[in-house]
Design a protein around this motif. Structure first.
Motif, mmCIF file in Angstrom:
data_model
loop_
_atom_site.group_PDB
_atom_site.id
_atom_site.type_symbol
_atom_site.label_atom_id
_atom_site.label_comp_id
_atom_site.label_asym_id
_atom_site.label_seq_id
_atom_site.Cartn_x
_atom_site.Cartn_y
_atom_site.Cartn_z
ATOM 1 N N CYS A 1 -2.572 -0.909 -10.414
ATOM 2 C CA CYS A 1 -3.299 0.142 -9.878
ATOM 3 C C CYS A 1 -3.157 0.388 -8.290
ATOM 4 C CB CYS A 1 -4.547 0.094 -10.257
ATOM 5 S SG CYS A 1 -4.885 0.495 -12.186
ATOM 6 N N GLY A 2 -2.421 -0.695 -7.776
ATOM 7 C CA GLY A 2 -2.291 -0.704 -6.214
ATOM 8 C C GLY A 2 -3.303 -1.479 -5.374
ATOM 9 N N ASN A 3 -4.387 -2.253 -6.304
ATOM 10 C CA ASN A 3 -5.200 -3.059 -5.486
ATOM 11 C C ASN A 3 -4.536 -4.444 -4.908
ATOM 12 O OD1 ASN A 3 -7.817 -1.814 -6.512
ATOM 13 N ND2 ASN A 3 -6.706 -1.837 -8.081
ATOM 14 N N GLY B 1 0.839 -1.039 -0.068
ATOM 15 C CA GLY B 1 0.004 -0.148 0.059
ATOM 16 C C GLY B 1 0.880 1.123 0.070
ATOM 17 N N HIS C 1 -9.079 0.634 -5.618
ATOM 18 C CA HIS C 1 -10.314 0.598 -4.954
ATOM 19 C C HIS C 1 -10.094 -0.387 -3.631
ATOM 20 C CE1 HIS C 1 -13.024 1.582 -8.369
ATOM 21 N NE2 HIS C 1 -12.426 0.738 -8.958
ATOM 22 N N SER D 1 -10.222 10.466 -7.617
ATOM 23 C CA SER D 1 -10.723 11.566 -6.896
ATOM 24 C C SER D 1 -10.527 12.839 -7.546
ATOM 25 C CB SER D 1 -10.192 11.542 -5.391
ATOM 26 O OG SER D 1 -10.446 10.515 -4.919
ATOM 27 N N VAL E 1 -6.666 12.549 -8.916
ATOM 28 C CA VAL E 1 -5.704 11.570 -8.024
ATOM 29 C C VAL E 1 -6.406 10.009 -8.383
ATOM 30 C CG1 VAL E 1 -4.375 12.970 -6.739
ATOM 31 C CG2 VAL E 1 -6.569 11.799 -5.835
ATOM 32 N N ARG E 2 -5.542 9.043 -8.485
ATOM 33 C CA ARG E 2 -6.168 7.739 -8.725
ATOM 34 C C ARG E 2 -5.464 7.070 -7.492
ATOM 35 N NH1 ARG E 2 -7.253 5.766 -13.853
ATOM 36 N NH2 ARG E 2 -6.520 6.979 -15.741
ATOM 37 N N LYS E 3 -6.545 6.363 -6.958
ATOM 38 C CA LYS E 3 -6.415 5.381 -5.704
ATOM 39 C C LYS E 3 -6.750 4.116 -6.199
ATOM 40 C CE LYS E 3 -8.028 9.010 -3.482
ATOM 41 N NZ LYS E 3 -8.853 9.863 -2.571
ATOM 42 N N SER F 1 5.120 3.290 -4.591
ATOM 43 C CA SER F 1 4.625 4.243 -5.566
ATOM 44 C C SER F 1 4.388 3.545 -6.846
ATOM 45 C CB SER F 1 5.967 5.107 -5.930
ATOM 46 O OG SER F 1 6.790 4.256 -6.516
ATOM 47 N N SER G 1 -9.072 1.624 -10.705
ATOM 48 C CA SER G 1 -8.731 2.832 -9.718
ATOM 49 C C SER G 1 -9.899 3.719 -9.288
ATOM 50 C CB SER G 1 -8.000 3.959 -10.515
ATOM 51 O OG SER G 1 -6.839 3.369 -11.041
ATOM 52 N N GLU G 2 -9.876 4.159 -7.966
ATOM 53 C CA GLU G 2 -10.908 5.197 -7.532
ATOM 54 C C GLU G 2 -10.400 6.140 -7.905
ATOM 55 O OE1 GLU G 2 -13.752 3.662 -5.333
ATOM 56 O OE2 GLU G 2 -14.359 5.339 -6.450
#
Ligand SMILES: O=C(O)C(=O)/C=C/C=C/O
Length: 494
Positions: free
Chosen positions: A179-181, A67, A153, A488, A149-151, A70, A485-486
């Motif tokens: 995407c970091g999931n 998490g 899910h 925002s 910004v992309r985060k 980068s 991605s989520e």
């Protein structure tokens, strides 16, 4: 050519992989080789408790080192996974071939090749993807700036199918991780081997525990249902039959989770008289019989301009009867078995139905006889039908086997209307040397992807998915980044 039974053995004991550990369970089911019906291995079935452990491990991993990485650091990890697949390339080929009976050449040039390409493509896309910014002055004179910004899910549930096991599993896992999931994966019970190898590669690549979790089992009342119903999933992505998709969608509605579905199809190939005849014949052979017709993009409907109809049917019959059906490693083999006896029964039921509906069986329609262990496999003959009305079930329902129905047409308007007269809308291909016609016809098909003078050529940056019953959403390129991605939007008054 004689083959030791089974051909070849599956490489890894097919265990689950949860929180960085390989997990066996008390309940197992057999993995049957469809070339000769022999058991390859026992597969360890995940129960509801193990599914729960996997989802919690995935949740936990989001607040761990994964998490905090980068996009560039995640990208490096995904390239290491791609390196690992390349290092064990032939192991993956053998795993895919054992589970599915496909030709070795196809496993090399399509399935495993795309396993590597999917990881490399999304590793790079995620690293290089930027966001959006907007500047404006409001009516009352305030200057504001917006940027996105992309985060991730969070925890993504992935249910992958048996027809292109590694290709479709990595088509989902790669962007989800990029995407970091974190992911919890349930491959088809028919094809557990390459997914288990992927877990080994992830483990060897040092992917942190809980980032990639693998569960084996079936759909209803098994790991598939336990996963899609799990309240702590943030998104679900599924490739498979439309009926199953709708069941999963109902489960995903609890908690309003994001869903992306790539479902069934009843795709058309359209051949105009002005097409390059030999190219069109070769193209329709590929689009009808690749992977024994077990590709959601295959053409089960072929429309041929009337003036060349008889010549085209004769040419397709000749090429179809020249296809070599057999062992995966036989020189020049074109087609292997279907995935299972159960699926073969379904395909044979359509072979029977077609005759009842009044089809002319131009070639095939039955089971090849080898006189050896392959007679215990799940082979069928590549088959061509003509003479059915567009309303026939065999022309409207997805068979998902090596079969196509060929019908004549007279005008562009007619054939476009007939192609679109389907509850599905996944793919189509058109064969013509008339440039204007190529553009005008292909863009009027209500499908997710239309190919012109080719089939199943893929640029992984393009949107991929289906219309109507063929799916929900698009994946591929930035479309995958948007789904996984989520996003925002931040608004600042300057
Ligand atoms: O080529 C792809 O990325 C893809 O998703 C293929 C899907 C085929 C389904 O049967």
């Amino acid at each position: 050519m004689s083959h030791a039974v089974p051909w070849p053995v599956s490489l890894s004991p097919t265990r689950n992989y949860v929180d960085g550990q390989f997990v066996t369970t008390a309940k197992t089911f057999p993995n049957i080789c469809p070339i000769n019906g022999v058991k390859l291995a026992d597969v360890h079935e995940a129960d509801a408790g193990l599914v729960d452990r996997a989802v919690h491990a995935a949740r936990q991993a989001l607040s761990g080192p994964w998490g905090r990485m980068s996009p560039a650091e995640r990208s490096a990890v995904l390239h290491k996974v791609a390196d690992g697949i390349e290092r064990r390339f032939e192991d993956f080929v053998a795993a895919e071939v054992s589970d599915t009976g496909r030709p070795v050449a196809q496993a090399r040039t399509l399935d495993v090749y795309r396993g590597v390409a999917n990881f490399r493509t999304f590793a790079d896309l995620a690293r290089l993807a930027g966001g959006e910014t907007f500047d404006m002055r409001t009516a009352d004179g305030q200057d504001i700036m917006n940027y996105t910004v992309r985060k991730p899910h969070g925890v993504v549930g992935i249910i992958s199918p048996w027809n292109l096991p590694l290709l479709l599993l990595t088509w989902k896992v790669a962007p989800a991780l990029a995407c970091g999931n974190t992911v919890v994966v349930k491959p088809s019970e028919e094809t557990p081997s390459s997914a288990t190898l992927l877990a080994e590669v992830m483990h060897e690549a040092g992917v942190p525990p809980g980032v990639f979790n693998l569960l084996h089992g079936f759909g209803p009342d098994s790991a598939g249902e336990f996963l899609t119903r799990h309240p702590e999933l943030d998104a679900i992505t599924f490739t498979g039959e439309s009926r199953t998709g709708s069941t999963i969608m109902k489960a995903a509605a609890e908690g309003v989770r994001e869903v992306s579905f790539e479902l069934g199809g009843k795709n058309a190939a359209v051949v105009f008289a002005d097409a390059d005849f030999d190219e069109a014949v070769a193209g329709v052979i590929r689009s009808s019989f690749t992977n024994s017709g077990q590709v959601c993009l295959c053409s089960e409907r072929v429309y041929v301009e009337r003036s060349i109809f008889d010549r085209f049917v004769a040419a397709l019959k000749e090429k179809t009867e020249a296809l070599k059906i057999g062992y995966p490693d036989e020189d020049g083999v074109n087609m292997g078995s279907l995935i299972s006896h159960g699926h073969r029964d379904k395909v044979l039921s359509y072979f029977k139905l077609a005759v009842e509906e009044g089809a002319t069986v131009v070639t095939g329609g039955g089971v090849p006889h080898f006189g050896d262990e392959r007679d215990q496999g799940a082979f069928v003959q590549p088959t061509i039908w003509t003479g059915l009305p567009d309303t026939a079930r065999c022309v409207r329902e997805e068979v998902f086997g090596p079969v196509c129905h060929i019908a004549p047409f007279d005008t562009e308007e007619e054939v476009i209307a007939r192609v679109n007269d389907s509850p599905y809308g996944l793919a189509a291909c058109v064969w013509t040397t008339n440039l204007k016609r190529a553009h005008n016809v292909s863009r009027q098909f209500r499908v997710g992807i239309a190919w012109v003078n080719t089939w199943f050529l893929r640029d992984l940056r393009t949107p991929f998915g289906g219309a109507k019953l063929s799916g929900l959403g698009r994946e591929g390129g930035r479309h995958s980044l948007d789904f996984y991605s989520e996003i925002s939007n931040i608004c600042i008054r300057l």
